[in-house]
Write an enzyme that holds these catalytic residues in place. Structure first.
Site, PDB file in Angstrom:
ATOM      1  N   GLU A 176      32.287  45.672  37.024  1.00 11.76           N
ATOM      2  CA  GLU A 176      31.683  44.537  37.735  1.00 11.76           C
ATOM      3  C   GLU A 176      31.251  44.919  39.142  1.00 11.76           C
ATOM      4  O   GLU A 176      30.226  44.460  39.624  1.00 11.76           O
ATOM      5  CB  GLU A 176      32.659  43.362  37.785  1.00 11.76           C
ATOM      6  CG  GLU A 176      32.034  42.089  38.319  1.00 11.76           C
ATOM      7  CD  GLU A 176      32.787  40.840  37.894  1.00 11.76           C
ATOM      8  OE1 GLU A 176      32.799  39.885  38.680  1.00 11.76           O
ATOM      9  OE2 GLU A 176      33.344  40.806  36.786  1.00 11.76           O
ATOM     10  N   LYS A 177      32.054  45.766  39.799  1.00  5.52           N
ATOM     11  CA  LYS A 177      31.783  46.113  41.196  1.00  5.52           C
ATOM     12  C   LYS A 177      31.915  47.620  41.390  1.00  5.52           C
ATOM     13  O   LYS A 177      32.638  48.290  40.644  1.00  5.52           O
ATOM     14  CB  LYS A 177      32.767  45.380  42.115  1.00  5.52           C
ATOM     15  CG  LYS A 177      32.650  43.874  42.025  1.00  5.52           C
ATOM     16  CD  LYS A 177      33.773  43.197  42.778  1.00  5.52           C
ATOM     17  CE  LYS A 177      33.722  41.683  42.566  1.00  5.52           C
ATOM     18  NZ  LYS A 177      34.885  41.011  43.165  1.00  5.52           N
ATOM     19  N   ASP A 219      35.402  42.069  35.273  1.00  4.74           N
ATOM     20  CA  ASP A 219      36.622  41.284  35.464  1.00  4.74           C
ATOM     21  C   ASP A 219      37.042  40.637  34.152  1.00  4.74           C
ATOM     22  O   ASP A 219      36.203  40.184  33.355  1.00  4.74           O
ATOM     23  CB  ASP A 219      36.403  40.200  36.523  1.00  4.74           C
ATOM     24  CG  ASP A 219      36.510  40.746  37.938  1.00  4.74           C
ATOM     25  OD1 ASP A 219      36.888  41.932  38.096  1.00  4.74           O
ATOM     26  OD2 ASP A 219      36.216  39.995  38.886  1.00  4.74           O
ATOM     27  N   ARG A 262      42.281  35.807  40.072  1.00  3.75           N
ATOM     28  CA  ARG A 262      41.613  34.583  39.589  1.00  3.75           C
ATOM     29  C   ARG A 262      42.314  34.043  38.344  1.00  3.75           C
ATOM     30  O   ARG A 262      41.688  33.761  37.320  1.00  3.75           O
ATOM     31  CB  ARG A 262      40.145  34.863  39.311  1.00  3.75           C
ATOM     32  CG  ARG A 262      39.373  35.283  40.564  1.00  3.75           C
ATOM     33  CD  ARG A 262      37.982  35.780  40.216  1.00  3.75           C
ATOM     34  NE  ARG A 262      37.303  36.351  41.364  1.00  3.75           N
ATOM     35  CZ  ARG A 262      36.343  35.749  42.067  1.00  3.75           C
ATOM     36  NH1 ARG A 262      35.956  34.540  41.742  1.00  3.75           N
ATOM     37  NH2 ARG A 262      35.776  36.358  43.092  1.00  3.75           N
ATOM     38  N   ASP A 304      37.804  37.916  32.640  1.00  3.32           N
ATOM     39  CA  ASP A 304      37.744  36.461  32.574  1.00  3.32           C
ATOM     40  C   ASP A 304      36.400  36.045  31.986  1.00  3.32           C
ATOM     41  O   ASP A 304      35.573  36.885  31.618  1.00  3.32           O
ATOM     42  CB  ASP A 304      37.955  35.832  33.958  1.00  3.32           C
ATOM     43  CG  ASP A 304      36.948  36.315  35.006  1.00  3.32           C
ATOM     44  OD1 ASP A 304      35.915  36.908  34.633  1.00  3.32           O
ATOM     45  OD2 ASP A 304      37.195  36.100  36.206  1.00  3.32           O
ATOM     46  N   TYR A 336      45.511  40.764  39.267  1.00  3.54           N
ATOM     47  CA  TYR A 336      44.257  40.012  39.226  1.00  3.54           C
ATOM     48  C   TYR A 336      44.442  38.609  39.801  1.00  3.54           C
ATOM     49  O   TYR A 336      45.315  37.852  39.363  1.00  3.54           O
ATOM     50  CB  TYR A 336      43.766  39.926  37.785  1.00  3.54           C
ATOM     51  CG  TYR A 336      42.421  39.269  37.624  1.00  3.54           C
ATOM     52  CD1 TYR A 336      41.265  39.888  38.087  1.00  3.54           C
ATOM     53  CD2 TYR A 336      42.307  38.024  37.022  1.00  3.54           C
ATOM     54  CE1 TYR A 336      40.026  39.278  37.948  1.00  3.54           C
ATOM     55  CE2 TYR A 336      41.077  37.412  36.869  1.00  3.54           C
ATOM     56  CZ  TYR A 336      39.943  38.047  37.339  1.00  3.54           C
ATOM     57  OH  TYR A 336      38.724  37.433  37.201  1.00  3.54           O
TER      58      TYR A 336
END
Length: 669
Positions: free
Chosen positions: A7-8, A101, A321, A103, A319
């Site tokens: 993701e990043k 991520d 979130r 999710d 994590y």
């Protein structure tokens, strides 16, 4: 070639290092037969209406509803270069590992790119709960099948499309109706943002409607066996409200006179009970935001940013979130490793470490309560606390303390309630004696909080028994007033968003809702609140947040169902059903489209009766101003624009003579 799609960039760097991929390329790390690349968040986004039809650039009611038959996404211009890198790598890939991520949103980010690039090869899922080396290696050793997390993509896609349908259609509809009524701003409507805003508007209206009531209380200073304590007068039921407050001043004054005339009071009864409190659960993101708002004064976005830094940059916590405060029972095997790492990171914990019971398994370990993610806890490896700034360290210590609390004894105290009398007057005194400190060694008790009651002071009572006489040392008759509800803080608003079922009055909706279903998700609530602030619907006043005039205008203009938090919570419940395979994506979107079509048909020909916010006088001509929007947010602009170009920033009295800003349409969440 096997491609890992992160993701990043920071995640890509960590995973590449563990894989031994050291060569840095353009937007990736690569080696023979392997590449690690990243998305920089969303590289693609839902296409705007004009992509489907150029004529939709101009807003008209006749065009509504806008319902795509074949949904499109397009590459975001500012990250187009990185998209080209990812697309080129996917064209060569024979295997793909999704490493975004873990999710719903991470699933959406990856799979929208996969679909747009036309990749059709095998897919596996890397599921990471922490970015420390041990966790990455463990996750790489047990990749999940693609099909296992695919339903999360459908759920996220349903959320994205529902947001688009509501935002694009209803924002246009009510903005156009508002213009017909003389309102010159954008009425931005969102599936989540509008009911969130209604919570703030309702609270502000409750404060505005509040009428203070006078009441009287008597505090009596007593002593027994040489020890001082206080008691409160118990007013007769005929003179009190539902909360037991005395509303009749003569009754309180008469009681004061009788108490002053007496030199002693008698103990009628003493009741003591032992109270045992287990430690609080581990943090989910919403609870962390609420606690950090209350204890540290942090905005919810700031808390999320810090939690993300502790996860990504410092590798110190798992994590962030997460919507869950529980842990899988299998993770109990890691307890000693985590605790040893905490001590290595901070040797000052030595005294507490000796009091921990590492064999004690608290209620936090419960497989039946774990969702997609477990509670936020410290990682398996020592953290470098010296690398953290002051705020990061404060948030880290909160997370650490909640973990340590799981291995300490229950907090136990004796709560004593003493009834006393003086002639016809009744008194009561409450005391608390801590028997076992337990987990409060690491988590202090909030000042003035006891079992949900408002207690001005927690006192230790002397040894009292029935029939005992206590001396009166002083009497204080207090004239008090009831206080209005407090304005929301960001943390308290997140709490209300999480537990919105408690605020739903419609019995049908209340019956449908689970207590755990809220509006928004742990990953989106901070953005929703931030978006409302940027749009000028919410104004920060110290730590409190208040609704602006434009917010009242919007909430009064839109249909009740759109602004009702209960409706949105039902939608969130439907998204959960899509994720668990109980509801099809297409069925959900079809129902949303039908509902939007019905609303537009119902409101298309109506006239809005809305309050036009009045700003300060124009600094150039002294005329009336109107609220307008720009990329920098809302502002007051002269009503004679373009003949007069005076502007005033919202929220300040300072006027500016800047050139008028362009009005922009606002997408909604």
């Amino acid at each position: 070639m096997r491609v890992y799609l992160c993701e990043k960039p920071s995640q890509g760097k960590d995973i590449a290092r563990i894989l031994g991929v050291k060569q840095r390329g353009n937007g990736c790390y690569n080696a023979t037969g392997i590449a690690v690349t990243w998305c920089i968040g969303h590289l693609v986004e839902a296409a705007p209406p004009e992509t489907y039809d150029e004529q939709l650039k101009r807003w008209t009611i006749e065009q509504l509803p806008i319902i795509p038959q074949h949904w499109r996404v397009e590459v975001k211009p500012r990250t187009a270069t990185q998209f080209k890198v990812v697309k080129a790598l996917l064209s060569k890939a024979t295997q793909l590992v999704i490493a975004t991520d873990a999710d719903r949103e991470g699933e959406l980010i990856a799979r929208e790119i996969i679909d747009l690039c036309g990749y059709r090869g095998p897919v596996e899922r890397l599921w990471l709960s922490a970015l420390n080396d041990v966790s990455i290696r463990a996750a790489l050793g047990k990749l999940r099948p693609s099909a296992e997390t695919l339903p999360m993509y459908y759920s996220a896609l349903a959320r994205s499309r529902a947001d688009w349908l509501v935002g694009m259609n209803l924002s246009r509809l009510f903005t156009l109706l508002g213009r017909q009524a003389g309102y010159d701003g954008v009425l931005s409507v969102g599936r989540v943002q509008t009911p969130t805003l209604k919570l703030v508007v309702d609270r502000d209206r409750e404060i505005a409607r509040f009428v203070s009531v006078s009441y009287w209380a008597i505090e009596v200073d007593l002593s027994a066996s040489g020890r001082a304590f206080t008691a409160q007068w118990v007013a007769p039921a005929a003179s009190t409200d539902d909360a037991g407050r005395c509303l009749q001043q003569p009754v309180a004054q008469q009681a004061e006179q009788q108490l002053r005339a007496a030199s002693s009071v008698q103990v009628d009864s003493v009741e003591t009970e032992r109270v045992r409190e287990g430690p609080p659960l581990l943090f989910d993101l919403g609870t962390l935001q609420e606690v950090c708002s209350r204890q540290l004064g942090l905005d919810v976005q700031e808390t999320l940013d810090i939690a993300q830094a502790l996860y990504e940059k410092h590798k110190a916590t798992t994590y962030p979130r997460s919507d869950c405060g529980y842990l899988p029972e299998s993770m109990f095997a890691e307890v000693s490793t985590v605790l040893d790492s905490l001590f290595k990171s901070d040797p000052t914990l030595g005294a507490i470490m000796h009091q921990l019971d590492r064999s004690f398994q608290s209620r936090a370990w419960n497989d039946g309560k774990v969702t997609a993610h477990h509670g936020i806890i410290p990682t398996l490896e020592p953290a470098n606390l010296s690398a953290m700034n002051e705020k990061e360290l404060a948030v880290y210590r909160l997370i650490r303390s909640h973990y340590l609390a799981q291995f300490l004894a229950h907090h136990e105290y004796d709560r004593t309630v003493v009834s006393l009398s003086c002639g016809e007057q009744a008194l009561v005194s409450t005391g608390k004696q801590v028997a076992v400190t337990g987990w409060r060694l690491v988590l202090a008790e909030p000042q003035g909080a006891e079992e949900g009651n408002t207690v001005s002071r927690v006192q230790v009572l002397p040894a009292l028994r029935n029939g005992m006489t206590c001396q009166v040392a002083g009497i204080d008759l207090k004239a008090l007033k009831t206080l209005p509800p407090r304005a929301y803080t960001q943390g308290e608003l997140v709490k209300s968003m999480k537990h919105v079922a408690k605020l739903v009055s419609d019995p049908r909706l209340k019956q449908k809702l689970k207590d755990t279903v809220g509006i928004g998700t742990e990953a989106t609530r901070a953005n929703i609140i931030g978006g409302l602030i940027v749009r000028g619907y919410i104004v920060k006043k110290g730590r409190a947040i208040r609704a602006s005039d434009a917010a009242f205008t919007l909430i009064d203009a839109v249909p009740a169902a759109i602004a009702d938090p209960g409706t949105t919570a039902v939608w969130e419940q439907a998204l959960d059903m899509i994720e668990t395979g109980q509801l099809a994506l297409d069925t959900f979107i079809d129902k949303q489209a039908a509902w939007i079509t019905q609303l537009i048909g119902q409101y298309r020909g109506t006239s809005l009766s809305i309050k036009i916010p009045q700003g300060p006088p124009c600094p150039q001509c002294g005329g009336a101003t109107r609220q307008r929007s720009s990329k920098s947010g809302p502002f007051w602009s002269c009503g004679r624009y373009p003949d007069c170009k005076g502007t005033v920033p919202i929220g300040t009295s300072k006027a500016s003579r800047a050139a008028p800003r362009k009005r922009r349409s606002a997408k909604s969440s």
